[in-house]
Design a protein around this motif. Structure first.
Motif, short mmCIF file in Angstrom:
data_model
loop_
_atom_site.label_atom_id
_atom_site.label_comp_id
_atom_site.label_asym_id
_atom_site.label_seq_id
_atom_site.Cartn_x
_atom_site.Cartn_y
_atom_site.Cartn_z
N THR A 248 28.24 -9.95 -19.17
CA THR A 248 28.16 -8.92 -20.20
C THR A 248 29.07 -7.74 -19.86
OG1 THR A 248 25.89 -9.54 -20.75
CG2 THR A 248 26.61 -7.34 -21.41
N LEU A 249 29.08 -7.35 -18.60
CA LEU A 249 29.96 -6.26 -18.17
C LEU A 249 31.42 -6.59 -18.45
CD1 LEU A 249 30.43 -3.59 -16.53
CD2 LEU A 249 30.58 -5.04 -14.49
N ARG A 250 31.82 -7.80 -18.08
CA ARG A 250 33.22 -8.20 -18.28
C ARG A 250 33.58 -8.28 -19.76
NH1 ARG A 250 33.21 -12.76 -13.48
NH2 ARG A 250 34.25 -11.47 -11.90
N ASP A 251 32.63 -8.72 -20.58
CA ASP A 251 32.91 -8.87 -22.01
C ASP A 251 32.98 -7.53 -22.73
OD1 ASP A 251 32.96 -11.61 -21.73
OD2 ASP A 251 30.90 -11.92 -22.40
N ASN A 252 32.22 -6.55 -22.25
CA ASN A 252 32.05 -5.33 -23.02
C ASN A 252 32.60 -4.06 -22.36
OD1 ASN A 252 30.28 -6.30 -25.38
ND2 ASN A 252 29.17 -7.06 -23.59
N GLN A 253 32.98 -4.16 -21.10
CA GLN A 253 33.51 -2.97 -20.42
C GLN A 253 34.77 -3.34 -19.66
OE1 GLN A 253 30.74 -0.41 -18.15
NE2 GLN A 253 32.32 -0.27 -16.59
N PRO A 254 35.93 -3.21 -20.29
CA PRO A 254 37.18 -3.51 -19.59
C PRO A 254 37.36 -2.58 -18.39
CG PRO A 254 37.54 -3.28 -21.95
CD PRO A 254 36.16 -2.79 -21.68
N GLN A 255 38.01 -3.10 -17.37
CA GLN A 255 38.36 -2.24 -16.24
C GLN A 255 39.36 -1.18 -16.66
OE1 GLN A 255 39.44 -5.33 -13.15
NE2 GLN A 255 38.56 -3.79 -11.81
N HIS A 256 39.40 -0.10 -15.92
CA HIS A 256 40.45 0.89 -16.09
C HIS A 256 41.81 0.20 -15.96
CE1 HIS A 256 43.13 4.24 -15.02
NE2 HIS A 256 42.24 5.05 -15.59
N ARG A 257 42.78 0.68 -16.71
CA ARG A 257 44.10 0.04 -16.74
C ARG A 257 44.68 -0.14 -15.34
NH1 ARG A 257 48.79 2.25 -15.97
NH2 ARG A 257 47.90 4.35 -16.14
N VAL A 258 44.59 0.88 -14.51
CA VAL A 258 45.17 0.79 -13.17
C VAL A 258 44.39 -0.20 -12.31
CG1 VAL A 258 45.72 2.06 -11.06
CG2 VAL A 258 46.07 3.13 -13.29
N ALA A 259 43.07 -0.13 -12.36
CA ALA A 259 42.25 -1.04 -11.56
C ALA A 259 42.48 -2.49 -11.97
CB ALA A 259 40.77 -0.68 -11.71
N ASP A 260 42.59 -2.73 -13.26
CA ASP A 260 42.83 -4.09 -13.74
C ASP A 260 44.21 -4.58 -13.32
OD1 ASP A 260 42.34 -6.46 -15.28
OD2 ASP A 260 43.57 -5.62 -16.87
N GLY A 261 45.21 -3.74 -13.50
CA GLY A 261 46.57 -4.18 -13.18
C GLY A 261 46.80 -4.42 -11.71
N GLN A 262 46.07 -3.70 -10.87
CA GLN A 262 46.24 -3.84 -9.41
C GLN A 262 45.14 -4.68 -8.76
OE1 GLN A 262 48.78 -2.54 -7.60
NE2 GLN A 262 49.78 -1.54 -9.33
N HIS A 263 44.27 -5.30 -9.59
CA HIS A 263 43.16 -6.12 -9.07
C HIS A 263 42.36 -5.32 -8.04
CE1 HIS A 263 45.11 -9.51 -11.03
NE2 HIS A 263 46.23 -9.18 -10.42
#
Length: 369
Positions: A248-263
């Motif tokens: 549910t977290l992954r489906d409804n709360q995207p990571q911050h752009r920087v956190a997502d891009g840098q894993h």
């Protein structure tokens, strides 16, 4: 026994071999280990480990604590950790983890904000609560290996040979780049993220990859951070948190752009000198860059300052590191025996500091030391 590689895996195997009565010659190509072993948090991290690796992780923590009795210089401290949550979806993951049947085995307790601040008074910022893991611990990664080597040397059955590179192994005799030959009954190759050279000559292409990370360290904080801290991005990273709430977290709360891009995930631990080690990023595609990027550092500093409710002291140093990771996430380490009594051991990933002692114990049992 000859051990090639002076990082945590090589050193942990030396500890286990000496403990079992063997003589060890330990080769390291640098004057000191300079790879992932000294570029990490020093965390002995129970939080989020998969079910398959949990028992080994708990055993490794036990072995670290026992080793600290003989080698206090490793700086072992059972400080625990708190994974701080800032949204209802993140809180739901923490609640799910704290109510699972294995929560007690993992040392999990869900804390209200006031309970977080009581346990760790330095956390005066914004959060909805925290998942406390009482079993997490820390060692001083830059101090541990020299302290362990000094202890092993005192046994009279250990020799550390620095500044030599192993070039070949034949009939359990290691040939180094200074023309010396090191004869032994067993050879262990623990070369870390060096997958080419001797490792490739002995074992070919292994099911491992290299991972690059960025980290930093501050000047002394000026107050005690009584536990390590993490943010809820660690729920996404560690397999032990998998479940409906995480979906549910992954489906409804995207990571911050920087956190997502840098894993990214935030991990933060206080060193004995008072500074904070903060990270980290994950880069999986080679060739890796030779520079470090400012954006992830800025993002991590903002997150820590939000949790602490204060400005951090200046950054003392920044660095990048590379570690070796098994492609199979359920595999603790890649062991292969290209010849009788010659073993190549690599691939613990970011778990090397945590799992090193247990991996060494498993190897020793496997090869009958």
């Amino acid at each position: 026994m000859t051990i090639i590689g002076g990082g945590i895996l090589g050193t942990a195997h030396a500890v286990e071999a000496v403990r079992r009565g063997h003589r060890v010659v330990h080769l390291e190509r640098e004057a000191e280990a300079r790879g992932a072993t000294v570029r990490n948090f020093g965390l002995v991290w129970i939080s989020g480990r998969s079910t398959a690796e949990l028992d080994a992780t708990l055993r490794s923590r036990e072995l670290w604590e026992k080793l600290a009795v003989d080698v206090p210089g490793i700086g072992f401290r059972p400080a625990g950790s708190i994974t701080l949550v800032r949204t209802p979806a993140e809180l739901a993951v923490a609640q799910e983890a704290a109510t699972r049947s294995d929560a007690g085995h993992r040392g999990f307790t869900l804390l209200e904000p006031d309970e977080v601040r009581e346990l760790n008074p330095a956390l005066r910022g914004r959060f909805l609560g925290g998942l406390h893991c009482a079993l997490d611990a820390a060692v001083e990664s830059r101090q541990a290996l020299p302290a362990i080597r000094e202890h092993l040397t005192a046994s009279g059955r250990y020799e550390f040979v620095a500044g030599v590179e192993a070039r070949g192994v034949e009939n359990r005799t290691v040939r180094d780049d200074r023309g010396n030959r090191h004869e032994s009954d067993i050879v262990l190759v623990c070369a870390g993220a060096a997958h080419g050279g001797l490792v490739r000559d002995l074992a070919g292409e292994l099911p491992v990859r290299r991972v690059r990370l960025q980290m930093m360290q501050t000047e002394p904080l000026g107050e005690r951070l009584t536990t390590a801290i993490a943010d809820a991005d660690s729920f996404r990273y560690y397999p032990g948190f998998a479940g409906p709430a995480l979906n549910t977290l992954r489906d409804n709360q995207p990571q911050h752009r920087v956190a997502d891009g840098q894993h990214m995930q935030l991990l933060c631990v206080q060193r004995l000198h008072g500074g904070l080690t903060i990270g980290d990023t994950h880069e999986y595609t080679e060739p890796f860059g030779f520079d470090v990027h400012e954006e992830p550092y800025t993002y991590l500093l903002d997150v820590v300052e939000e949790f602490l409710g204060r400005k951090l002291p200046p950054i003392r140093q920044r660095w990048a590191g590379v570690y070796s990771q098994c492609l199979d996430p359920e595999q603790l380490v890649c062991r292969t025996a290209p010849e009788d009594d010659i073993w190549v051991i690599t691939g613990p990933g970011g778990r090397g500091m945590t799992l090193g002692p247990a991996i060494a114990e498993q190897t020793a049992d496997m090869i009958g030391l």
